[in-house]
Design a protein around this motif. Sequence first.
Motif, PDB file in Angstrom:
ATOM      1  N   VAL A   1       0.861  -1.174   0.000  1.00  0.00           N
ATOM      2  CA  VAL A   1       0.000   0.000   0.000  1.00  0.00           C
ATOM      3  C   VAL A   1       0.900   1.227   0.000  1.00  0.00           C
ATOM      4  N   ILE A   2       0.603   2.156  -0.870  1.00  0.00           N
ATOM      5  CA  ILE A   2       1.396   3.386  -0.948  1.00  0.00           C
ATOM      6  C   ILE A   2       0.479   4.544  -0.580  1.00  0.00           C
ATOM      7  N   ALA A   3       0.950   5.358   0.310  1.00  0.00           N
ATOM      8  CA  ALA A   3       0.126   6.455   0.806  1.00  0.00           C
ATOM      9  C   ALA A   3       0.838   7.783   0.685  1.00  0.00           C
ATOM     10  N   TRP A   4       0.036   8.815   0.665  1.00  0.00           N
ATOM     11  CA  TRP A   4       0.531  10.184   0.778  1.00  0.00           C
ATOM     12  C   TRP A   4       0.007  10.771   2.081  1.00  0.00           C
ATOM     13  N   PHE A   5       0.925  11.335   2.836  1.00  0.00           N
ATOM     14  CA  PHE A   5       0.593  12.072   4.042  1.00  0.00           C
ATOM     15  C   PHE A   5       1.084  13.498   3.854  1.00  0.00           C
ATOM     16  N   ARG A   6       0.613  14.380   4.697  1.00  0.00           N
ATOM     17  CA  ARG A   6       1.108  15.752   4.632  1.00  0.00           C
ATOM     18  C   ARG A   6       1.183  16.335   6.024  1.00  0.00           C
ATOM     19  N   GLN A   7       2.067  17.318   6.152  1.00  0.00           N
ATOM     20  CA  GLN A   7       2.200  18.023   7.420  1.00  0.00           C
ATOM     21  C   GLN A   7       2.343  19.502   7.148  1.00  0.00           C
ATOM     22  N   ALA A   8       1.385  20.244   7.642  1.00  0.00           N
ATOM     23  CA  ALA A   8       1.415  21.696   7.524  1.00  0.00           C
ATOM     24  C   ALA A   8       2.128  22.276   8.741  1.00  0.00           C
ATOM     25  N   PRO A   9       2.663  23.477   8.623  1.00  0.00           N
ATOM     26  CA  PRO A   9       3.353  24.094   9.766  1.00  0.00           C
ATOM     27  C   PRO A   9       2.461  24.162  10.997  1.00  0.00           C
ATOM     28  N   GLY A  10       2.983  23.679  12.100  1.00  0.00           N
ATOM     29  CA  GLY A  10       2.250  23.744  13.351  1.00  0.00           C
ATOM     30  C   GLY A  10       1.148  22.720  13.507  1.00  0.00           C
ATOM     31  N   LYS A  11       1.032  21.826  12.543  1.00  0.00           N
ATOM     32  CA  LYS A  11      -0.027  20.820  12.596  1.00  0.00           C
ATOM     33  C   LYS A  11       0.562  19.411  12.578  1.00  0.00           C
ATOM     34  N   GLU A  12      -0.247  18.464  12.989  1.00  0.00           N
ATOM     35  CA  GLU A  12       0.185  17.075  12.946  1.00  0.00           C
ATOM     36  C   GLU A  12       0.115  16.548  11.513  1.00  0.00           C
ATOM     37  N   ARG A  13       0.931  15.547  11.268  1.00  0.00           N
ATOM     38  CA  ARG A  13       0.893  14.906   9.960  1.00  0.00           C
ATOM     39  C   ARG A  13      -0.427  14.169   9.800  1.00  0.00           C
ATOM     40  N   GLU A  14      -1.004  14.238   8.608  1.00  0.00           N
ATOM     41  CA  GLU A  14      -2.309  13.620   8.368  1.00  0.00           C
ATOM     42  C   GLU A  14      -2.309  12.862   7.051  1.00  0.00           C
ATOM     43  N   GLY A  15      -3.170  11.864   6.980  1.00  0.00           N
ATOM     44  CA  GLY A  15      -3.288  11.078   5.774  1.00  0.00           C
ATOM     45  C   GLY A  15      -4.051  11.829   4.705  1.00  0.00           C
ATOM     46  N   VAL A  16      -3.598  11.719   3.475  1.00  0.00           N
ATOM     47  CA  VAL A  16      -4.233  12.382   2.343  1.00  0.00           C
ATOM     48  C   VAL A  16      -4.910  11.353   1.438  1.00  0.00           C
ATOM     49  N   SER A  17      -4.148  10.328   1.072  1.00  0.00           N
ATOM     50  CA  SER A  17      -4.677   9.339   0.139  1.00  0.00           C
ATOM     51  C   SER A  17      -3.798   8.095   0.193  1.00  0.00           C
ATOM     52  N   TYR A  18      -4.390   6.945  -0.119  1.00  0.00           N
ATOM     53  CA  TYR A  18      -3.549   5.770  -0.278  1.00  0.00           C
ATOM     54  C   TYR A  18      -4.097   4.888  -1.389  1.00  0.00           C
ATOM     55  N   LEU A  19      -3.152   4.175  -2.005  1.00  0.00           N
ATOM     56  CA  LEU A  19      -3.462   3.261  -3.106  1.00  0.00           C
ATOM     57  C   LEU A  19      -3.282   1.839  -2.598  1.00  0.00           C
ATOM     58  N   SER A  20      -4.358   1.078  -2.619  1.00  0.00           N
ATOM     59  CA  SER A  20      -4.277  -0.272  -2.080  1.00  0.00           C
ATOM     60  C   SER A  20      -3.480  -1.176  -3.011  1.00  0.00           C
ATOM     61  N   GLU A  21      -3.137  -2.339  -2.482  1.00  0.00           N
ATOM     62  CA  GLU A  21      -2.396  -3.301  -3.297  1.00  0.00           C
ATOM     63  C   GLU A  21      -3.241  -3.796  -4.470  1.00  0.00           C
ATOM     64  N   TYR A  22      -4.550  -3.555  -4.409  1.00  0.00           N
ATOM     65  CA  TYR A  22      -5.437  -3.959  -5.499  1.00  0.00           C
ATOM     66  C   TYR A  22      -5.689  -2.823  -6.488  1.00  0.00           C
ATOM     67  N   GLY A  23      -5.071  -1.673  -6.220  1.00  0.00           N
ATOM     68  CA  GLY A  23      -5.182  -0.563  -7.156  1.00  0.00           C
ATOM     69  C   GLY A  23      -6.310   0.406  -6.894  1.00  0.00           C
ATOM     70  N   SER A  24      -6.982   0.279  -5.773  1.00  0.00           N
ATOM     71  CA  SER A  24      -8.073   1.203  -5.473  1.00  0.00           C
ATOM     72  C   SER A  24      -7.553   2.379  -4.653  1.00  0.00           C
ATOM     73  N   GLY A  25      -8.074   3.552  -4.961  1.00  0.00           N
ATOM     74  CA  GLY A  25      -7.651   4.766  -4.276  1.00  0.00           C
ATOM     75  C   GLY A  25      -8.594   5.111  -3.133  1.00  0.00           C
ATOM     76  N   HIS A  26      -8.021   5.599  -2.052  1.00  0.00           N
ATOM     77  CA  HIS A  26      -8.780   6.027  -0.891  1.00  0.00           C
ATOM     78  C   HIS A  26      -8.359   7.454  -0.557  1.00  0.00           C
ATOM     79  N   TYR A  27      -9.309   8.260  -0.147  1.00  0.00           N
ATOM     80  CA  TYR A  27      -9.047   9.683   0.010  1.00  0.00           C
ATOM     81  C   TYR A  27      -9.614  10.221   1.315  1.00  0.00           C
ATOM     82  N   ALA A  28      -8.876  11.139   1.893  1.00  0.00           N
ATOM     83  CA  ALA A  28      -9.410  11.886   3.023  1.00  0.00           C
ATOM     84  C   ALA A  28     -10.531  12.777   2.518  1.00  0.00           C
ATOM     85  N   ASP A  29     -11.486  13.046   3.377  1.00  0.00           N
ATOM     86  CA  ASP A  29     -12.647  13.829   2.956  1.00  0.00           C
ATOM     87  C   ASP A  29     -12.255  15.191   2.396  1.00  0.00           C
TER      88      ASP A  29
END
Length: 121
Positions: A33-61
């Motif tokens: 599974v490959i994911a993208w996370f992000r961290q803005a200044p002064g904020k905690e790192r958060e999940g943005v999106s991930y691609l499952s091993e089956y090729g489906s994409g998942h997204y933060a709201d």
Amino acid sequence: EVQLVESGGGLVQAGGSLTLSCAASGFSLDDYVIAWFRQAPGKEREGVSYLSEYGSGHYADFVKGRFSIYSDSAKTTVYLQMNSLKYEDTAVYYCAVSAVGGWEQDEYDYWGQGTQVTVSA
């Protein structure tokens, strides 16, 4: 040596687009599974999106309908297409790999160095 290298960050105006890349070396992304996370200044790192091993994409709201995750056919590089960027998307974006996946950062074993995305208002 296992390595993830992100690229594609930069400065863009609100409403614009960027495509981030995450290239893997030293191992194959197959079955991971490959994911993208992000961290803005002064904020905690958060999940943005991930691609499952089956090729489906998942997204933060907060990115649904604007961002798209996909890989090349050989699954050596994973991309994050970011459209309709907002000022609040400004952050350092990291890609990460997990054998388990999901939104839990502790499940991710390998991380890239990050790439800066700056959206001007």
